[in-house]
Write a protein that holds these residues in place. Structure first.
Motif, PDB file in Angstrom:
ATOM      1  N   VAL A  44       2.634  16.292  -5.039  1.00 51.01           N
ATOM      2  CA  VAL A  44       3.391  15.118  -5.486  1.00 51.01           C
ATOM      3  C   VAL A  44       4.098  14.458  -4.309  1.00 51.01           C
ATOM      4  CG1 VAL A  44       5.371  14.386  -6.888  1.00 51.01           C
ATOM      5  CG2 VAL A  44       3.660  15.937  -7.839  1.00 51.01           C
ATOM      6  N   LEU A  45       4.680  15.253  -3.440  1.00 50.62           N
ATOM      7  CA  LEU A  45       5.348  14.700  -2.262  1.00 50.62           C
ATOM      8  C   LEU A  45       4.360  13.944  -1.376  1.00 50.62           C
ATOM      9  CD1 LEU A  45       7.975  14.495  -0.620  1.00 50.62           C
ATOM     10  CD2 LEU A  45       7.288  16.592   0.525  1.00 50.62           C
ATOM     11  N   GLY A  46       3.193  14.520  -1.180  1.00 49.85           N
ATOM     12  CA  GLY A  46       2.173  13.847  -0.381  1.00 49.85           C
ATOM     13  C   GLY A  46       1.693  12.554  -1.016  1.00 49.85           C
ATOM     14  N   ALA A  47       1.502  12.589  -2.315  1.00 53.24           N
ATOM     15  CA  ALA A  47       1.029  11.388  -3.018  1.00 53.24           C
ATOM     16  C   ALA A  47       2.076  10.276  -3.000  1.00 53.24           C
ATOM     17  CB  ALA A  47       0.669  11.742  -4.453  1.00 53.24           C
ATOM     18  N   LEU A  48       3.336  10.641  -2.987  1.00 50.59           N
ATOM     19  CA  LEU A  48       4.392   9.630  -2.976  1.00 50.59           C
ATOM     20  C   LEU A  48       4.641   9.051  -1.584  1.00 50.59           C
ATOM     21  CD1 LEU A  48       7.021  11.233  -5.364  1.00 50.59           C
ATOM     22  CD2 LEU A  48       5.615   9.239  -5.810  1.00 50.59           C
ATOM     23  N   THR A  49       4.522   9.871  -0.564  1.00 50.15           N
ATOM     24  CA  THR A  49       4.893   9.409   0.777  1.00 50.15           C
ATOM     25  C   THR A  49       3.727   8.896   1.607  1.00 50.15           C
ATOM     26  OG1 THR A  49       4.699  11.649   1.669  1.00 50.15           O
ATOM     27  CG2 THR A  49       6.882  10.928   0.930  1.00 50.15           C
ATOM     28  N   PHE A  50       2.534   9.428   1.406  1.00 54.08           N
ATOM     29  CA  PHE A  50       1.426   9.083   2.297  1.00 54.08           C
ATOM     30  C   PHE A  50       1.076   7.594   2.295  1.00 54.08           C
ATOM     31  CE2 PHE A  50      -2.930   9.166   3.952  1.00 54.08           C
ATOM     32  CZ  PHE A  50      -2.705   9.877   5.115  1.00 54.08           C
ATOM     33  N   PRO A  51       0.986   6.917   1.154  1.00 56.60           N
ATOM     34  CA  PRO A  51       0.668   5.474   1.209  1.00 56.60           C
ATOM     35  C   PRO A  51       1.732   4.640   1.929  1.00 56.60           C
ATOM     36  CG  PRO A  51       0.309   6.312  -0.999  1.00 56.60           C
ATOM     37  CD  PRO A  51       0.994   7.393  -0.225  1.00 56.60           C
ATOM     38  N   ASP A  52       2.984   5.053   1.836  1.00 57.79           N
ATOM     39  CA  ASP A  52       4.057   4.292   2.481  1.00 57.79           C
ATOM     40  C   ASP A  52       4.077   4.460   3.994  1.00 57.79           C
ATOM     41  OD1 ASP A  52       4.976   3.173   0.148  1.00 57.79           O
ATOM     42  OD2 ASP A  52       6.315   4.854  -0.280  1.00 57.79           O
ATOM     43  N   ILE A  53       3.425   5.484   4.487  1.00 55.46           N
ATOM     44  CA  ILE A  53       3.388   5.697   5.933  1.00 55.46           C
ATOM     45  C   ILE A  53       2.735   4.505   6.627  1.00 55.46           C
ATOM     46  CG2 ILE A  53       2.317   7.096   7.745  1.00 55.46           C
ATOM     47  CD1 ILE A  53       2.727   9.521   5.917  1.00 55.46           C
ATOM     48  N   PHE A  54       1.663   3.989   6.044  1.00 50.54           N
ATOM     49  CA  PHE A  54       0.912   2.915   6.693  1.00 50.54           C
ATOM     50  C   PHE A  54       1.592   1.553   6.554  1.00 50.54           C
ATOM     51  CE2 PHE A  54      -2.208   6.202   5.620  1.00 50.54           C
ATOM     52  CZ  PHE A  54      -2.567   6.543   6.902  1.00 50.54           C
ATOM     53  N   ASN A  55       2.560   1.455   5.668  1.00 51.71           N
ATOM     54  CA  ASN A  55       3.303   0.201   5.521  1.00 51.71           C
ATOM     55  C   ASN A  55       4.675   0.262   6.183  1.00 51.71           C
ATOM     56  OD1 ASN A  55       1.227  -0.892   3.955  1.00 51.71           O
ATOM     57  ND2 ASN A  55       2.058   0.039   2.119  1.00 51.71           N
ATOM     58  N   SER A  56       4.979   1.353   6.864  1.00 54.28           N
ATOM     59  CA  SER A  56       6.318   1.528   7.423  1.00 54.28           C
ATOM     60  C   SER A  56       6.522   0.793   8.744  1.00 54.28           C
ATOM     61  CB  SER A  56       6.620   3.018   7.612  1.00 54.28           C
ATOM     62  OG  SER A  56       5.707   3.576   8.538  1.00 54.28           O
ATOM     63  N   THR A  57       5.442   0.439   9.403  1.00 56.08           N
ATOM     64  CA  THR A  57       5.563  -0.295  10.663  1.00 56.08           C
ATOM     65  C   THR A  57       4.913  -1.664  10.516  1.00 56.08           C
ATOM     66  OG1 THR A  57       3.482   0.547  11.565  1.00 56.08           O
ATOM     67  CG2 THR A  57       5.450   1.859  11.973  1.00 56.08           C
ATOM     68  N   SER A  58       5.129  -2.499  11.505  1.00 56.00           N
ATOM     69  CA  SER A  58       4.545  -3.840  11.447  1.00 56.00           C
ATOM     70  C   SER A  58       3.070  -3.838  11.813  1.00 56.00           C
ATOM     71  CB  SER A  58       5.313  -4.779  12.377  1.00 56.00           C
ATOM     72  OG  SER A  58       5.234  -4.299  13.702  1.00 56.00           O
ATOM     73  N   SER A  59       2.613  -2.756  12.427  1.00 55.69           N
ATOM     74  CA  SER A  59       1.220  -2.676  12.856  1.00 55.69           C
ATOM     75  C   SER A  59       0.554  -1.466  12.214  1.00 55.69           C
ATOM     76  CB  SER A  59       1.146  -2.555  14.382  1.00 55.69           C
ATOM     77  OG  SER A  59      -0.169  -2.263  14.791  1.00 55.69           O
ATOM     78  N   TYR A  60      -0.615  -1.688  11.680  1.00 59.74           N
ATOM     79  CA  TYR A  60      -1.381  -0.601  11.064  1.00 59.74           C
ATOM     80  C   TYR A  60      -1.789   0.425  12.113  1.00 59.74           C
ATOM     81  CZ  TYR A  60      -5.021   1.625   8.255  1.00 59.74           C
ATOM     82  OH  TYR A  60      -5.789   2.535   7.586  1.00 59.74           O
ATOM     83  N   THR A  61      -2.100  -0.031  13.321  1.00 56.52           N
ATOM     84  CA  THR A  61      -2.549   0.856  14.397  1.00 56.52           C
ATOM     85  C   THR A  61      -1.458   1.837  14.805  1.00 56.52           C
ATOM     86  OG1 THR A  61      -3.931  -0.943  15.189  1.00 56.52           O
ATOM     87  CG2 THR A  61      -3.595   0.893  16.685  1.00 56.52           C
ATOM     88  N   THR A  62      -0.234   1.370  14.946  1.00 61.31           N
ATOM     89  CA  THR A  62       0.853   2.282  15.327  1.00 61.31           C
ATOM     90  C   THR A  62       1.117   3.313  14.228  1.00 61.31           C
ATOM     91  OG1 THR A  62       2.523   0.754  14.474  1.00 61.31           O
ATOM     92  CG2 THR A  62       1.973   0.575  16.810  1.00 61.31           C
ATOM     93  N   ALA A  63       0.976   2.907  12.978  1.00 62.04           N
ATOM     94  CA  ALA A  63       1.178   3.834  11.873  1.00 62.04           C
ATOM     95  C   ALA A  63       0.108   4.920  11.862  1.00 62.04           C
ATOM     96  CB  ALA A  63       1.187   3.094  10.544  1.00 62.04           C
ATOM     97  N   VAL A  64      -1.128   4.542  12.137  1.00 59.72           N
ATOM     98  CA  VAL A  64      -2.216   5.524  12.181  1.00 59.72           C
ATOM     99  C   VAL A  64      -2.005   6.496  13.343  1.00 59.72           C
ATOM    100  CG1 VAL A  64      -4.695   5.794  12.575  1.00 59.72           C
ATOM    101  CG2 VAL A  64      -3.878   4.055  11.002  1.00 59.72           C
ATOM    102  N   CYS A  65      -1.613   5.984  14.497  1.00 61.21           N
ATOM    103  CA  CYS A  65      -1.361   6.856  15.650  1.00 61.21           C
ATOM    104  C   CYS A  65      -0.228   7.840  15.367  1.00 61.21           C
ATOM    105  CB  CYS A  65      -1.033   6.023  16.885  1.00 61.21           C
ATOM    106  SG  CYS A  65      -2.418   5.077  17.514  1.00 61.21           S
ATOM    107  N   GLY A  66       0.850   7.353  14.772  1.00 62.01           N
ATOM    108  CA  GLY A  66       1.961   8.241  14.422  1.00 62.01           C
ATOM    109  C   GLY A  66       1.569   9.286  13.400  1.00 62.01           C
ATOM    110  N   THR A  67       0.749   8.904  12.445  1.00 59.94           N
ATOM    111  CA  THR A  67       0.287   9.849  11.430  1.00 59.94           C
ATOM    112  C   THR A  67      -0.592  10.925  12.047  1.00 59.94           C
ATOM    113  OG1 THR A  67       0.349   8.106   9.760  1.00 59.94           O
ATOM    114  CG2 THR A  67      -0.958  10.045   9.247  1.00 59.94           C
ATOM    115  N   ILE A  68      -1.480  10.534  12.944  1.00 61.61           N
ATOM    116  CA  ILE A  68      -2.349  11.513  13.599  1.00 61.61           C
ATOM    117  C   ILE A  68      -1.532  12.516  14.402  1.00 61.61           C
ATOM    118  CG2 ILE A  68      -4.103  11.768  15.413  1.00 61.61           C
ATOM    119  CD1 ILE A  68      -5.311   9.115  14.353  1.00 61.61           C
TER     120      ILE A  68
END
Length: 100
Positions: free
Chosen positions: A46-70
């Motif tokens: 449940v925690l993963g399902a709630l937080t994971f989609p918001d990770i990619f919208n947390s920054t102004s750039s999709y690329t920086t969000a993907v790099c931070g997630t990796i």
């Protein structure tokens, strides 16, 4: 005023029922190993399902969000502390944001 009172009562019921219902329904200890192991993973899923989609919208750039997630996934896989994982992800987003 009546609308606010009804809304408050409904909100109280919605938050109270999910907490009381399992206690009322499952009075005996759950002996099934399958159900017990399933219930152990529910909070993480449940925690993963709630937080994971918001990770990619947390920054102004999709690329920086993907790099931070990796970076966060790599550090978490290596069993680093939560502080180190969060700090590594934040620094990665910041540094990649400077270059992009």
């Amino acid at each position: 005023m009546l609308y606010a009172f009804i809304a408050t009562v409904l909100m109280a019921l919605v938050t109270y029922l999910p907490r009381v219902l399992p206690i009322a329904v499952f009075r005996k200890e759950i002996k099934s190993t399958y159900i017990r192991s399933f219930l152990q993973y529910v909070p993480y899923a449940v925690l993963g399902a709630l937080t994971f989609p918001d990770i990619f919208n947390s920054t102004s750039s999709y690329t920086t969000a993907v790099c931070g997630t990796i970076v966060a996934l790599i550090l978490a896989y290596r069993e680093k502390s939560l502080f180190v994982v969060a700090l590594g992800a934040i620094l990665t987003v910041y540094v990649t944001g400077l270059f992009l």
